[in-house]
Enzyme design. Structure first.
Site, short mmCIF file in Angstrom:
data_model
loop_
_atom_site.label_atom_id
_atom_site.label_comp_id
_atom_site.label_asym_id
_atom_site.label_seq_id
_atom_site.Cartn_x
_atom_site.Cartn_y
_atom_site.Cartn_z
N ASP A 218 -5.31 23.09 -8.61
CA ASP A 218 -5.60 22.04 -9.57
C ASP A 218 -5.03 22.52 -10.90
O ASP A 218 -5.56 23.44 -11.52
CB ASP A 218 -7.12 21.81 -9.64
CG ASP A 218 -7.49 20.64 -10.54
OD1 ASP A 218 -6.75 20.37 -11.51
OD2 ASP A 218 -8.55 20.01 -10.30
N TYR B 106 -13.75 22.63 -10.60
CA TYR B 106 -14.29 21.35 -11.08
C TYR B 106 -15.40 20.90 -10.13
O TYR B 106 -15.18 20.81 -8.92
CB TYR B 106 -13.12 20.35 -11.08
CG TYR B 106 -13.42 18.94 -11.49
CD1 TYR B 106 -13.84 18.64 -12.78
CD2 TYR B 106 -13.25 17.90 -10.59
CE1 TYR B 106 -14.10 17.34 -13.16
CE2 TYR B 106 -13.50 16.58 -10.96
CZ TYR B 106 -13.93 16.31 -12.25
OH TYR B 106 -14.18 15.01 -12.62
N ARG C 222 0.82 -1.21 0.00
CA ARG C 222 0.00 0.00 0.00
C ARG C 222 0.86 1.27 0.00
O ARG C 222 0.43 2.32 -0.46
CB ARG C 222 -0.93 0.01 1.22
CG ARG C 222 -2.00 1.11 1.14
CD ARG C 222 -3.00 1.02 2.27
NE ARG C 222 -2.35 1.12 3.55
CZ ARG C 222 -2.53 0.31 4.58
NH1 ARG C 222 -3.37 -0.69 4.50
NH2 ARG C 222 -1.88 0.48 5.71
N LYS D 126 -6.09 12.64 -17.20
CA LYS D 126 -6.25 13.46 -18.40
C LYS D 126 -4.99 13.36 -19.26
O LYS D 126 -4.80 12.39 -19.95
CB LYS D 126 -6.58 14.89 -17.99
CG LYS D 126 -7.78 15.00 -17.01
CD LYS D 126 -9.10 14.69 -17.66
CE LYS D 126 -10.24 14.44 -16.68
NZ LYS D 126 -10.50 15.48 -15.71
C1 LIG Z 1 -11.20 15.34 -14.46
C2 LIG Z 1 -10.75 16.37 -13.50
C3 LIG Z 1 -10.52 16.04 -12.17
C4 LIG Z 1 -10.79 14.67 -11.61
O1 LIG Z 1 -10.05 13.68 -12.22
P1 LIG Z 1 -10.59 12.17 -12.21
O2 LIG Z 1 -9.39 11.38 -12.53
O3 LIG Z 1 -11.67 12.11 -13.24
O4 LIG Z 1 -11.12 11.91 -10.84
C5 LIG Z 1 -10.05 17.03 -11.32
N1 LIG Z 1 -9.83 18.28 -11.77
C6 LIG Z 1 -10.04 18.63 -13.04
C7 LIG Z 1 -9.77 20.02 -13.48
C8 LIG Z 1 -10.53 17.69 -13.95
O5 LIG Z 1 -10.77 18.04 -15.21
#
Ligand SMILES: *Cc1c(COP(=O)(O)O)cnc(C)c1O
Length: 394
Positions: free
Chosen positions: A185, A113, A60, A210
């Site tokens: 973010d 988000y 883990r 992404k």
């Molecule tokens: C998609 C996204 C997230 C979350 O990512 P996941 O892997 O889908 O949980 C967080 N912040 C932004 C800006 C995003 O586009």
């Protein structure tokens, strides 16, 4: 986890993503880090077990595969410490939980988000942490919202639907003056196009799902901090039982190696298509930070070194039926959530209802486009034919 002792040095970012975190001769010379699957890690002697005197202790915590990706991302972010999470949202929630205590207030950008907002409302509020939403364009004015209870300022720039560019240096200056943390973010730009830590942000969050994974085939998150924030993040991540899967981590490593070259193409094609859309009679607004004339373009130019392939447009008012005629039969643009993969996507969005500190009101439907790696001429033709179908209904 990666606790860096070596400095990132002066390598370019393309070199960093190609070589960071790799050590072929620890794996018989094979170029890629193998996938280590496992929970139990054996200790050879009682003495070693009692002293916990070896690099790996339990599946883990870390393994050589997760270490490789953490180290590569840490170098790319220029950070002190990186940890993975099972998704981008998990990276966001782990980062937030690392800092808050009952009774705190946190300042959250209104363009955040949506699932981040939902976490604040559905989980943090029950723990006695109050989220105050602020106008993403507030800049240094954030100082007026800081109280004795404020713990951190959470930023996301640009917003991932409406692309407000935040004045990160001004927000950082105001936060530092009150000894607050700044979280960001940074998924849209990735560390390749925005150096969050270099701009004074303490914690840079990536939805690695992404662009880092880049092929729409895995969920993954990453959090990178400076020295000051590292102990808090490490404590929270271990305590929360965070353990990104080895297969997903391998896909993250696979994706990362081509991140720079993919982004170059996403950027060029995205800008070309955004400019072309500006000239279409069906489009009332193109919201792309790299386009001169788009609000926030000056901040993008000052602080960022590039743009990814995600932007939005607003159409002149049309019926749902006409919009469906356009979207349902696109050849290359898929309709679906997420972005950052090699393929083009398009989705309508509505964000007016979720905002509380600002209003976002447009007459026609808003669409978010992710420009993939296809030929630009094919993508333009696909959209042009879509507009023709739309026009033939209205
Ligand atoms: C998609 C996204 C997230 C979350 O990512 P996941 O892997 O889908 O949980 C967080 N912040 C932004 C800006 C995003 O586009």
């Amino acid at each position: 986890m990666a606790d860096g002792t070596s400095k990132p040095g002066s390598q370019g970012k393309a070199s960093l993503v190609t070589h960071g975190g790799r050590d072929p001769f620890s794996a018989h010379g094979f170029v890629n880090t193998p996938v280590y699957r496992g929970s139990t890690v054996l200790y050879p002697t009682l003495e070693k077990l009692k002293a916990n005197d070896q690099k790996y202790s339990y599946g883990r915590n870390t393994n050589p595969t997760t270490d490789a990706l953490c180290e590569a991302i840490r170098l790319l972010e220029g950070g002190a410490y990186t940890v993975l999470a099972t998704s981008g949202l998990h990276a966001v929630t782990t980062a937030i939980l690392a800092f808050v205590e009952a009774g705190d207030e946190i300042l959250m950008t209104d363009s955040v988000y949506f699932p981040t907002r939902r976490f604040c409302e559905q989980v943090l509020r029950r723990m006695g942490v109050n989220t105050i939403y602020y106008d993403p364009l507030i800049g240094g004015g954030i100082a007026d919202l800081i109280t004795d209870k404020t713990r951190f300022v959470f930023t996301e720039s640009p917003g991932s639907q409406t692309f407000e560019m935040q004045d990160i240096p001004a927000i950082v200056a105001a936060a530092k003056a009150r000894d607050l943390w700044v979280l960001m973010d940074n998924t849209w730009a990735t560390p390749i196009y925005f150096d969050a830590l270099g701009h004074g942000v303490d914690v840079s969050i990536q939805a690695a799902t992404k662009y880092i994974v880049g092929h729409a085939d895995a969920m993954l998150g990453a959090i990178t901090t400076n020295d000051r924030a590292a102990p808090l993040l490490k404590r929270a991540s271990i305590a929360l039982g965070n353990a990104a899967g080895s297969e997903e981590t391998f896909l993250g490593l696979r994706g990362l190696r081509t991140l720079e070259v993919r982004l170059t193409r996403h950027q060029a094609s995205g800008i070309e298509i955004a400019e072309w859309l500006k000239g279409r009679p069906e489009v009332s607004e193109v919201i792309h930070p790299a386009l001169p004339g788009t609000p926030g373009h000056d901040i993008w130019k000052r602080d960022f070194t590039g743009a990814s392939g995600l932007f939005s447009i607003v159409l002149k008012p049309v019926s749902q039926q006409a919009l469906g005629a356009m979207l349902d039969d696109l050849k290359y643009f898929g309709m679906g959530f997420s972005w950052g993969g090699y393929e083009s996507l398009i989705v309508p969005f509505e964000c007016a209802k979720t905002r509380t500190a600002t209003t976002w009101k447009r007459e026609g439907p808003a669409l978010r486009l992710h420009i993939g790696l296809e030929d630009v001429a094919d993508l333009k033709a696909d959209l042009a034919e879509g507009f023709e179908r739309m026009n033939s209904v209205d």
